[in-house]
Design an enzyme around this catalytic site. Sequence first.
Site, PDB file in Angstrom:
ATOM      1  N   ARG A   1      15.401  -2.331  19.198  1.00  0.00           N
ATOM      2  CA  ARG A   1      14.745  -1.020  19.161  1.00  0.00           C
ATOM      3  C   ARG A   1      15.725   0.065  18.722  1.00  0.00           C
ATOM      4  NH1 ARG A   1      14.176   2.118  23.367  1.00  0.00           N
ATOM      5  NH2 ARG A   1      14.024   0.454  24.896  1.00  0.00           N
TER       6      ARG A   1
ATOM      7  N   TYR B   1      -2.857  14.127   3.608  1.00  0.00           N
ATOM      8  CA  TYR B   1      -3.382  12.827   4.010  1.00  0.00           C
ATOM      9  C   TYR B   1      -4.206  12.981   5.299  1.00  0.00           C
ATOM     10  CZ  TYR B   1      -3.415   7.957   5.428  1.00  0.00           C
ATOM     11  OH  TYR B   1      -3.816   6.702   5.812  1.00  0.00           O
TER      12      TYR B   1
ATOM     13  N   ASP C   1       6.215  15.104   2.123  1.00  0.00           N
ATOM     14  CA  ASP C   1       5.671  13.743   2.026  1.00  0.00           C
ATOM     15  C   ASP C   1       5.744  13.343   0.555  1.00  0.00           C
ATOM     16  OD1 ASP C   1       4.035  11.497   1.695  1.00  0.00           O
ATOM     17  OD2 ASP C   1       2.691  12.075   3.316  1.00  0.00           O
TER      18      ASP C   1
ATOM     19  N   LYS D   1       3.030   2.124   0.674  1.00  0.00           N
ATOM     20  CA  LYS D   1       2.585   2.344  -0.693  1.00  0.00           C
ATOM     21  C   LYS D   1       3.629   1.809  -1.691  1.00  0.00           C
ATOM     22  CE  LYS D   1      -0.625   4.154   1.749  1.00  0.00           C
ATOM     23  NZ  LYS D   1      -0.731   5.560   2.099  1.00  0.00           N
TER      24      LYS D   1
HETATM   25  C1  PLP Z   1      -0.915   6.284   3.376  1.00  0.00           C
HETATM   26  C2  PLP Z   1      -0.333   7.619   3.492  1.00  0.00           C
HETATM   27  C3  PLP Z   1       0.173   8.093   4.718  1.00  0.00           C
HETATM   28  C4  PLP Z   1       0.068   7.299   6.005  1.00  0.00           C
HETATM   29  O1  PLP Z   1       0.873   6.150   5.949  1.00  0.00           O
HETATM   30  P1  PLP Z   1       0.572   4.809   6.802  1.00  0.00           P
HETATM   31  O2  PLP Z   1       1.662   3.904   6.334  1.00  0.00           O
HETATM   32  O3  PLP Z   1      -0.804   4.342   6.458  1.00  0.00           O
HETATM   33  O4  PLP Z   1       0.697   5.173   8.238  1.00  0.00           O
HETATM   34  C5  PLP Z   1       0.767   9.347   4.726  1.00  0.00           C
HETATM   35  N1  PLP Z   1       0.854  10.099   3.613  1.00  0.00           N
HETATM   36  C6  PLP Z   1       0.363   9.677   2.423  1.00  0.00           C
HETATM   37  C7  PLP Z   1       0.493  10.556   1.230  1.00  0.00           C
HETATM   38  C8  PLP Z   1      -0.253   8.435   2.325  1.00  0.00           C
HETATM   39  O5  PLP Z   1      -0.739   8.041   1.144  1.00  0.00           O
END
Ligand code: PLP
Length: 415
Positions: free
Chosen positions: A69, A122, A204, A229
Amino acid sequence: MDNKNLHPESLMMGFGYKPELSEGAVKCPIFQTSTFVFKTAEEGKRFFELAYGLQQAEVNEVPGLIYSRLNNPDLEILENRLCLWDKAEDCAVFASGMGAITTVMLEFLQPGDVLLYSSPVYGGTDHSINHVLPKWSVGHVEFNASMRKEEIIQKVEQEQGGKLAMIYVETPANPTNALIDLEMCREIADHFSTDERKVLVVVDNTYMGPLWSHPLQLGADLVVYSATKYIGGHSDLIAGAVLGNRELMTRVRGLRTFLGNMCSPFTGWLMMRSLETLKPRMETQAANARQVADFLKDHPKVEKLYYLGHLEEGSEQYRIREKQYSSSGAMLSFDVKGGEAEAFRFLNGLKLIRLAVSLGSTESLAEHPATMTHADVSPADKLKHHISESLVRISIGVEHHEDLIDDIRQALENV
Ligand SMILES: *Cc1c(COP(=O)(O)O)cnc(C)c1O
């Protein structure tokens, strides 16, 4: 050869891994272990002193492994490799993008603080800002790509009296690729910063990173990713990452230890494997997206196309793209002529492209934002952000571009 002079893509296969520590294995094994054996009690004591920040590490002293952890070789090596793309001092990987985003918010916001955020963000992020943070008495103000600096500053002052602690930005915005100027965000943050407290800019970078945009070089304090992604890139894992300077990341890592939302060793190992092909994957995806966008541009069944490679020269959005991004990316959206029925007919007619949410993967994915990813956006906001009933979003993968275009062509014939 000095690693500093090598490009990140040259370092993704071996950086940070020492074969002699793993029986000579050419690849980093999966360290599927919860805990690590100390050679002596003294060593264990020292490792804890460093991990808990009770003592400073000596020059060249590496903090030892304690418990998965807190630290694990698969995560540490992965984090070191992710730092190379964004030129970050430090990185922490998480069990999901949402884990990364909420940990940053919880660590740097406290009751009475205000968060300024770009809209749309998001869905999960939007929910956290609008429904989770208010439980901790954290307020929020939203802004969008069409607003100017003075207007945003005025809005923060009017709505929340200016107790700004963080600016949270998602750019390009999903699903219409609207761009936010990060330099402007830095200026707004500096405007509200005091000697006691610096307002943080958090970006982000899921849509354009870590290859095509490096927000830390453009004034951001922290970068967050859904590593699910492009970083993972194969639609086979859920993970997140945060990057920034050592001081901020010590705090992020500290809260991660106590929330326990780090990713697993196996997921870390999968991401290391993914990073070896990050650049060729993303470049192929972007080249395919351009071909598909060029095909869609003048198609009689397409009402409007949202693609960063087709911005009007001289426009404000074009200026931001030139400044912030080295590619037009691999995400595009378009309005099919008609409404929901026509959009659904198109989606149902696709044969090669899969009908699924998520993005950034080797396979192309298509979805209907208004009823899927953005289903709980209010009708007024849908209108404001052009999330119409006829809008479809496609994440372009690494297939042959002619096959993608043929698939889209035949699906549009259904409409
Ligand atoms: C998918 C996504 C998230 C969330 O990510 P997870 O891995 O599904 O928790 C946050 N921001 C953007 C721009 C995303 O496309």
